[in-house]
Write an enzyme that holds these catalytic residues in place. Structure first.
Site, PDB file in Angstrom:
ATOM      1  N   GLY A   1      53.041  -4.595  53.709  1.00 19.39           N
ATOM      2  CA  GLY A   1      53.504  -4.735  55.095  1.00 19.39           C
ATOM      3  C   GLY A   1      52.686  -3.819  55.991  1.00 19.39           C
ATOM      4  O   GLY A   1      51.527  -3.497  55.691  1.00 19.39           O
ATOM      5  N   VAL A   2      53.328  -3.403  57.080  1.00 19.04           N
ATOM      6  CA  VAL A   2      52.602  -2.608  58.074  1.00 19.04           C
ATOM      7  C   VAL A   2      52.163  -1.265  57.501  1.00 19.04           C
ATOM      8  O   VAL A   2      50.987  -0.877  57.586  1.00 19.04           O
ATOM      9  CB  VAL A   2      53.501  -2.406  59.311  1.00 19.04           C
ATOM     10  CG1 VAL A   2      52.792  -1.589  60.348  1.00 19.04           C
ATOM     11  CG2 VAL A   2      53.901  -3.754  59.887  1.00 19.04           C
ATOM     12  N   ILE A   3      53.099  -0.550  56.881  1.00 17.50           N
ATOM     13  CA  ILE A   3      52.758   0.778  56.344  1.00 17.50           C
ATOM     14  C   ILE A   3      51.728   0.635  55.230  1.00 17.50           C
ATOM     15  O   ILE A   3      50.733   1.367  55.182  1.00 17.50           O
ATOM     16  CB  ILE A   3      54.023   1.504  55.821  1.00 17.50           C
ATOM     17  CG1 ILE A   3      54.953   1.838  56.996  1.00 17.50           C
ATOM     18  CG2 ILE A   3      53.651   2.767  55.059  1.00 17.50           C
ATOM     19  CD1 ILE A   3      56.201   2.626  56.608  1.00 17.50           C
TER      20      ILE A   3
ATOM     21  N   GLY B   1      59.432  -1.071  52.777  1.00 10.36           N
ATOM     22  CA  GLY B   1      60.414  -1.123  53.852  1.00 10.36           C
ATOM     23  C   GLY B   1      61.203   0.161  53.959  1.00 10.36           C
ATOM     24  O   GLY B   1      61.048   1.083  53.149  1.00 10.36           O
TER      25      GLY B   1
ATOM     26  N   ASP C   1      66.205   2.481  64.467  1.00 17.69           N
ATOM     27  CA  ASP C   1      66.109   1.943  63.106  1.00 17.69           C
ATOM     28  C   ASP C   1      67.452   1.774  62.413  1.00 17.69           C
ATOM     29  O   ASP C   1      67.535   1.106  61.378  1.00 17.69           O
ATOM     30  CB  ASP C   1      65.243   2.865  62.229  1.00 17.69           C
ATOM     31  CG  ASP C   1      63.763   2.711  62.516  1.00 17.69           C
ATOM     32  OD1 ASP C   1      63.412   1.999  63.469  1.00 17.69           O
ATOM     33  OD2 ASP C   1      62.965   3.309  61.773  1.00 17.69           O
TER      34      ASP C   1
ATOM     35  N   HIS D   1      34.012  -6.285  83.414  1.00 12.09           N
ATOM     36  CA  HIS D   1      32.887  -6.557  82.504  1.00 12.09           C
ATOM     37  C   HIS D   1      31.992  -5.328  82.413  1.00 12.09           C
ATOM     38  O   HIS D   1      31.714  -4.721  83.437  1.00 12.09           O
ATOM     39  CB  HIS D   1      32.086  -7.748  83.035  1.00 12.09           C
ATOM     40  CG  HIS D   1      30.827  -8.006  82.267  1.00 12.09           C
ATOM     41  ND1 HIS D   1      30.839  -8.671  81.056  1.00 12.09           N
ATOM     42  CD2 HIS D   1      29.534  -7.663  82.513  1.00 12.09           C
ATOM     43  CE1 HIS D   1      29.598  -8.753  80.601  1.00 12.09           C
ATOM     44  NE2 HIS D   1      28.792  -8.138  81.460  1.00 12.09           N
TER      45      HIS D   1
END
Ligand code: NAI
Length: 468
Positions: free
Chosen positions: A184-186, A269, A310, A447
């Site tokens: 996953g992300v970690i 997780g 969380d 630009h």
């Protein structure tokens, strides 16, 4: 013992809790915040900040590795990991100290200790910390206890052989080899960082793909780069156990396969840390996975108690916790608080290459039965990316399909490649402002920038284009 009264008592000093405290204090509320460990929570101490600091060390190494193509002759003679860790810690300390100063300036009272909610839903007991054992009461209470890393049975966590993100961020030396369980992300951020700094890395992922919630075109960019850099990615494999010998761990997975490494990184997780809040004696409902049950306003099932971050079942991201902290304050002040649109929140993954996105992936648009059009443009044609020498990656826009085949409302913006975490802003705004392709295509991109590619990709959905 007298009980000091506050307008709001916040339990937990991470991003959810401190955002609620700072925002509430700026609205004139008298706030207390209770923290059992360090202010800043996971994000500042053992999460976003130290992880990205170590990823920056990897970036410095990669830059030197490629310096000769710019005519700079440089030689890397070693990695002084102690200095690396010291710098990481000084960044953390600076931010944690700054947060303490900010809370003081806003006259937020900080209690050091474990906070538990009483059955009256107003009293919070504080114990075991520098503030001594005491109680405070709040007109409202916000629960922001955060989360802790999960492990899997048979993998006891220690300081260097089998570690979670908590331990890896302070590991005494970087291992020569590592097995990362969970892509996953970690897992992907740590795999990228360790590999760049010389560790031989294998990722074991149970699902059919790493980075499962990202658009598949972005995942392909990451996988191609990981492969090029020698990171082994095994997908759709279950881990079944391990044996540890003195200097190495052998991980069993799949159909009788094994991989041996110096260190195992557990990134499967994080679980909500609701179990320390004393909720059993209250009316606050907790679901079977430990998440505190809330409504879209972050109200728990107990009157005048909110929960954010969380510890509730929403994306475990610091910036979501900030938003939820502010939402809870607005709601408890009786203001009309607009619930968070969780489908369209911004995601940023700091692996090399980076991934950043907001809104629907192509698969999600397909599953929802939406008639959509897609525009994809690669960084290989972007001037700034060529100058920097990092051209792997793409911008992908998903928009509703109009009757003439051009793009209507922008539904998803997906980026993979150089500095994309810094480029997501306008994509996030486009999706959440419900902007159309025509509206965004009208705007000028400076630009030369990498963000020109976003403009180019949107422009192409009008049916006309410049470079692409
Ligand atoms: P995650 O949920 O992103 O990934 C865990 C991965 O482990 C999943 O792909 C899952 O399929 C896999 N897995 C679970 N059990 C397994 C097993 N037994 N064997 C093999 N694979 C297994 O959780 P992660 O990466 O630990 O991160 C935790 C939270 O922190 C996430 O919600 C994440 O979004 C957040 N976070 C966000 C960051 C960012 O936005 N840059 C950085 C770090 C964390």
């Amino acid at each position: 013992m007298s009980t000091e009264h506050f307008d709001v008592v916040v339990i937990g000093g991470g991003p959810g809790g401190y955002a609620a405290a700072l925002y509430g204090a700026s609205a004139g509320l008298k706030i207390a915040i209770v923290e059992k460990s360090k202010l800043g929570g996971t994000c500042l101490n053992v999460g976003c900040i130290p992880a990205k600091e170590l990823l920056e060390t990897a970036t410095v190494k990669r830059t030197i590795d490629h310096a000769s193509m710019f005519g700079i002759q440089a030689e890397i003679t070693g990695l002084d990991w102690a200095t690396t860790l010291n710098r990481k810690q000084s960044v953390v300390d600076q931010l944690v100290g700054g947060l303490g100063g900010l809370l003081k300036k806003r006259k937020v009272t900080v209690f050091d200790g474990l906070g538990t909610l009483g059955p009256d839903h107003k009293t919070v007991s504080i114990s075991g910390g520098a503030s001594g054992d005491t109680t405070v009461s709040g007109g409202a209470v916000i629960l922001a206890a955060g989360s802790v890393p999960r492990s899997i049975p048979g993998f006891p966590i220690d300081s260097s052989r089998i570690v979670t993100s908590d331990e890896l961020l302070s590991i005494p030396s970087l291992p020569a080899s590592a097995v990362v369980i969970g892509g996953g992300v970690i897992g992907c951020e740590f795999a990228s960082m360790m590999s760049d700094l010389g560790t031989e890395v294998t990722i074991l992922e149970a699902e059919p793909s790493i980075l499962l919630n990202c658009d598949t075109d972005c995942v392909k960019v990451v996988k191609r780069s990981f492969k090029k850099r020698g990171i082994t990615v095994r997908e759709g494999v279950m881990v079944t156990g391990q044996t540890t010998e003195q200097n190495q761990v052998t991980v069993n997975f799949g159909d009788g396969e094994q991989v041996t490494a110096e260190t195992v990184v557990m990134s499967v997780g994080r679980r909500p840390a609701s179990d320390t809040l004393g909720l059993e004696a209250t009316q606050v409902d907790v679901d079977p996975r430990g998440f505190i049950v809330v409504d879209p306003q972050c109200r728990t099932t107990a009157v005048d108690v909110w929960a954010v971050g969380d510890v509730i079942d929403t994306a475990q991201l610091a910036h979501i916790a900030f938003a939820e902290g502010m939402l809870a304050i607005k709601d408890l002040m009786g203001e009309a608080a607009v619930p968070i649109d969780y489908v369209n929140v911004p995601w940023c993954i700091y692996s090399h290459p980076e991934v950043a996105f907001a809104g629907l992936t192509e698969d999600q648009a397909k599953e929802a039965g939406i008639d959509y059009v897609v525009s994809k443009h690669r960084f290989t044609g972007n001037g700034r990316a060529i100058i920097v020498g990092e051209t792997d990656g793409l911008v992908k826009i998903i928009a509703q399909k109009k009757a003439d085949g051009t793009g209507g409302k922008i539904l998803g913006v997906h980026l993979a490649g150089p500095w994309v975490t810094e480029q997501l802003g306008q994509g996030y705004l486009a999706v959440n402002w419900e902007a159309t392709v025509d509206e965004v295509a009208h705007f000028i991109q400076p630009h030369p920038t990498m963000s020109e590619l976003f403009g180019e990709s949107v422009l192409a959905l009008t049916g006309r284009s410049l470079h692409g």
